[in-house]
Design a protein around this motif. Structure first.
Motif, short mmCIF file in Angstrom:
data_model
loop_
_atom_site.label_atom_id
_atom_site.label_comp_id
_atom_site.label_asym_id
_atom_site.label_seq_id
_atom_site.Cartn_x
_atom_site.Cartn_y
_atom_site.Cartn_z
N UNK A 1 47.20 -90.02 -22.32
CA UNK A 1 47.07 -90.81 -23.54
C UNK A 1 45.75 -90.46 -24.21
N UNK A 2 45.71 -90.67 -25.52
CA UNK A 2 44.51 -90.38 -26.30
C UNK A 2 43.75 -91.68 -26.54
N UNK A 3 42.51 -91.73 -26.03
CA UNK A 3 41.66 -92.90 -26.20
C UNK A 3 40.37 -92.49 -26.87
N UNK A 4 39.78 -93.39 -27.64
CA UNK A 4 38.49 -93.08 -28.23
C UNK A 4 38.19 -93.89 -29.46
N UNK A 5 37.30 -93.35 -30.27
CA UNK A 5 36.88 -94.02 -31.48
C UNK A 5 36.79 -93.01 -32.62
N UNK A 6 37.15 -93.47 -33.81
CA UNK A 6 37.09 -92.67 -35.03
C UNK A 6 36.04 -93.29 -35.96
N UNK A 7 35.14 -92.46 -36.48
CA UNK A 7 34.11 -92.94 -37.39
C UNK A 7 34.34 -92.32 -38.76
N UNK A 8 34.51 -93.18 -39.75
CA UNK A 8 34.79 -92.71 -41.10
C UNK A 8 33.50 -92.48 -41.87
N UNK A 9 33.60 -91.80 -42.99
CA UNK A 9 32.42 -91.45 -43.78
C UNK A 9 31.75 -92.68 -44.38
N UNK A 10 32.49 -93.79 -44.50
CA UNK A 10 31.88 -95.01 -45.04
C UNK A 10 31.29 -95.90 -43.94
N UNK A 11 31.17 -95.34 -42.71
CA UNK A 11 30.49 -96.05 -41.64
C UNK A 11 31.36 -96.96 -40.80
N UNK A 12 32.64 -96.99 -41.05
CA UNK A 12 33.52 -97.85 -40.28
C UNK A 12 33.97 -97.16 -38.98
N UNK A 13 34.34 -97.98 -38.01
CA UNK A 13 34.80 -97.46 -36.71
C UNK A 13 36.14 -98.10 -36.38
N UNK A 14 37.05 -97.29 -35.92
CA UNK A 14 38.32 -97.83 -35.45
C UNK A 14 38.64 -97.27 -34.07
N UNK A 15 39.23 -98.12 -33.23
CA UNK A 15 39.53 -97.76 -31.86
C UNK A 15 40.89 -97.07 -31.81
N UNK A 16 40.97 -96.05 -30.95
CA UNK A 16 42.18 -95.25 -30.83
C UNK A 16 42.75 -95.39 -29.41
N UNK A 17 44.02 -95.66 -29.33
CA UNK A 17 44.73 -95.66 -28.05
C UNK A 17 46.18 -95.33 -28.35
N UNK A 18 46.58 -94.11 -28.03
CA UNK A 18 47.94 -93.64 -28.29
C UNK A 18 48.49 -92.98 -27.04
N UNK A 19 49.64 -93.45 -26.60
CA UNK A 19 50.28 -92.87 -25.43
C UNK A 19 50.45 -93.82 -24.26
N UNK A 20 50.01 -95.08 -24.42
CA UNK A 20 50.13 -96.04 -23.34
C UNK A 20 51.45 -96.81 -23.40
N UNK A 21 51.89 -97.16 -24.60
CA UNK A 21 53.15 -97.89 -24.74
C UNK A 21 54.34 -96.95 -24.57
N UNK A 22 55.46 -97.51 -24.14
CA UNK A 22 56.64 -96.69 -23.84
C UNK A 22 57.20 -95.96 -25.04
N UNK A 23 56.96 -96.48 -26.24
CA UNK A 23 57.50 -95.83 -27.44
C UNK A 23 56.48 -94.93 -28.13
N UNK A 24 55.33 -94.72 -27.50
CA UNK A 24 54.30 -93.86 -28.08
C UNK A 24 54.34 -92.47 -27.43
N UNK A 25 54.04 -91.42 -28.19
CA UNK A 25 54.04 -90.07 -27.60
C UNK A 25 52.88 -89.87 -26.65
N UNK A 26 53.08 -89.04 -25.65
CA UNK A 26 52.02 -88.66 -24.72
C UNK A 26 51.64 -87.20 -24.99
N UNK A 27 50.62 -86.74 -24.30
CA UNK A 27 50.09 -85.39 -24.51
C UNK A 27 50.00 -84.68 -23.16
N UNK A 28 50.47 -83.43 -23.11
CA UNK A 28 50.46 -82.67 -21.86
C UNK A 28 49.74 -81.34 -22.04
N UNK A 29 49.08 -80.93 -20.99
CA UNK A 29 48.48 -79.60 -20.91
C UNK A 29 49.48 -78.71 -20.18
N UNK A 30 50.07 -77.73 -20.85
CA UNK A 30 51.14 -76.95 -20.23
C UNK A 30 50.61 -75.93 -19.22
#
Length: 464
Positions: A136-165
């Motif tokens: 899953x992809x976890x982390x934080x995104x910082x925008x040019x206007x100084x805002x921060x948003x939290x990222x979590x993608x791949x934990x829920x069953x309907x979210x895509x996951x990421x693999x290293x082939x």
């Protein structure tokens, strides 16, 4: 008595408490897969239990609880004791970072009808263990206007996951010729981020194919979900971690398996010990959650930094100290600490890696490591014998199961913790943490009985 199942024997009539404690740890491990997520969760939990930010306090009285969120990467809390701070405190320090796969600053590139995220591994890993594992992809995104948003993608069953082939065995006939650390090269730990081309941009005005049609699809997703352009990814902090919740392991459910047991199990246990400590302790208590231990404790929030000193000076000022510089040194010199970190549990499939006389076992309770380091104790912080005697005597008095730990054979194993940095400040420090199976693997395992032993050991230390 046999030297097996010591913790299970001690808790044989407390099965409900074992399960309740294990459930608490599983919840924390599932919520906190990065050090930043751990800091946010810790701040929330401490605030709910009456702790205030140090910036909100002008003076301190016995029983008060304060904390400091250090750069959103580390966390430190203090419960004021009856005796002055200069008389010393009891500190338990753990680290909230774990091995993972970090996304590079310019991550996206196309090759062979696939879009990859360029990556760099963090911490000591066996690289081959991280291929073909849903992450899953976890982390934080910082925008040019100084805002921060939290990222979590791949934990829920309907979210895509990421693999290293990885490469199929049919095509990898030379694998037997390579050493284990070369089975997978670091530059090949890139994860697949996309495959669906954007045909809207299939052709340019002159009839030639436009480049980056795969990237266009993913960048469109990033724009719609995160509100940023590709160039803004340079300031993002994104990591790939094993997807999925912490869960029971074994038919009898005696073990917990999760990502990041090293060392967030100790972070959680030490926090629980402080939050549930009774008021009126003689000496103040400090809980410490650090960052960057897996790569040497460097950086703005590592234990080699000066932020612990900064926090103690803030405490001294609010406690009315007349000479903060001298008070700081006196406080350090009179203090005692535990480096709360895990060790490797004995694995019978690889007995040759362990010293059988010093090998900690899952289910035997929290493990005491008098020294760490490697090859002649290099890099170790060795606890004084009289301090070891005091700590273990307190555990024996409370009938808390514990064992001796050692990270492998002499000249064959070894490792470091934050103990050396705490000892450098002048305080006595001892490594104390549970034994874990499959250390630094994407999924680790810990005995439920050892979880309760660890919480009770830390609680006893704080109460001392």
């Amino acid at each position: 008595m046999e030297k097996n199942y010591l913790a299970w024997r001690a808790y044989r009539y407390r099965a409900e408490e074992v399960e309740k404690t294990a459930a608490g740890l599983k919840e924390f491990l599932s919520l906190c897969k990065t050090e930043r997520e751990a800091v946010r969760e810790l701040e929330d939990r401490f605030r709910k239990r009456g702790f205030r930010s140090i910036e909100e306090c002008d003076q301190l009285s016995p029983g008060d609880g304060v904390f400091m969120n250090w750069r959103n990467r580390a966390f430190i809390a203090y419960r004021v004791g009856v005796r002055p701070l200069e008389d010393g405190f009891r500190l338990i320090g753990a680290h909230a970072d774990s091995p993972r796969i970090d996304i590079k600053c310019r991550p996206l590139y196309e090759d062979s009808n696939l879009l990859f995220a360029d990556a760099h591994y963090y911490g000591g890993i066996k690289k081959y263990q991280w291929t073909n594992v849903p992450t899953a992809l976890h982390g934080e995104i910082y925008t040019k206007d100084g805002k921060c948003q939290y990222v979590s993608t791949g934990e829920a069953g309907d979210e895509p996951v990421f693999l290293i082939p990885d490469l199929a065995p049919h095509l990898d006939s030379k694998i037997a010729e390579r050493k284990a650390d070369k089975t997978i090269e670091g530059e090949n730990l890139d994860a697949i981020f996309g495959h669906r081309p954007d045909f809207i941009h299939d052709e340019s005005k002159d009839g030639r194919e436009k480049k980056h049609i795969l990237k266009a699809t993913v960048l469109g997703w990033i724009k719609s979900h995160w509100g940023i352009e590709e160039r803004e990814l340079v300031s993002a902090e994104l990591s790939l971690v094993p997807a999925g919740m912490a869960r029971d392991a074994g038919l009898d459910g005696g073990l917990i398996t999760s990502y990041g047991i090293d060392d967030r199990a100790c972070v959680w246990a030490a926090a629980e010990a402080m939050l549930n400590a009774p008021m009126g302790a003689r000496r103040g208590m400090i809980f410490l959650s650090t960052d960057r231990e897996e790569i040497g404790s460097y950086g703005v929030a590592g234990s080699q930094g000066r932020w612990l000193e900064h926090f103690v000076l803030e405490l001294l000022e609010r406690s009315g100290s007349k000479n903060a510089a001298l008070g700081l040194r006196r406080a350090y010199a009179a203090s005692e600490a535990l480096s709360a970190d895990v060790t490797e549990a004995g694995n019978p499939l690889y007995k040759d890696a362990f010293d059988p006389h010093q090998m900690p076992l899952a289910g035997n309770g929290i493990a005491m490591m008098r020294y760490t380091g490697s090859r002649g104790k290099y890099g170790a912080s060795e606890a004084r014998g009289e301090y070891v005697a005091r700590v273990t005597a307190a555990l024996n008095e409370k009938n808390i199961p514990w064992q001796v730990g050692s990270l492998g054979k002499v000249d064959g194993g070894g490792g470091g913790t934050i103990a050396v940095d705490l000892a450098a400040l002048g305080m006595d420090v001892l490594d104390f943490g549970p034994a874990v199976l499959s250390l630094h693997a994407p999924w680790e395992m810990i005995s439920k009985a050892d979880v309760l032993s660890t919480v009770e050991a830390y609680s006893t230390f704080y109460a001392g």
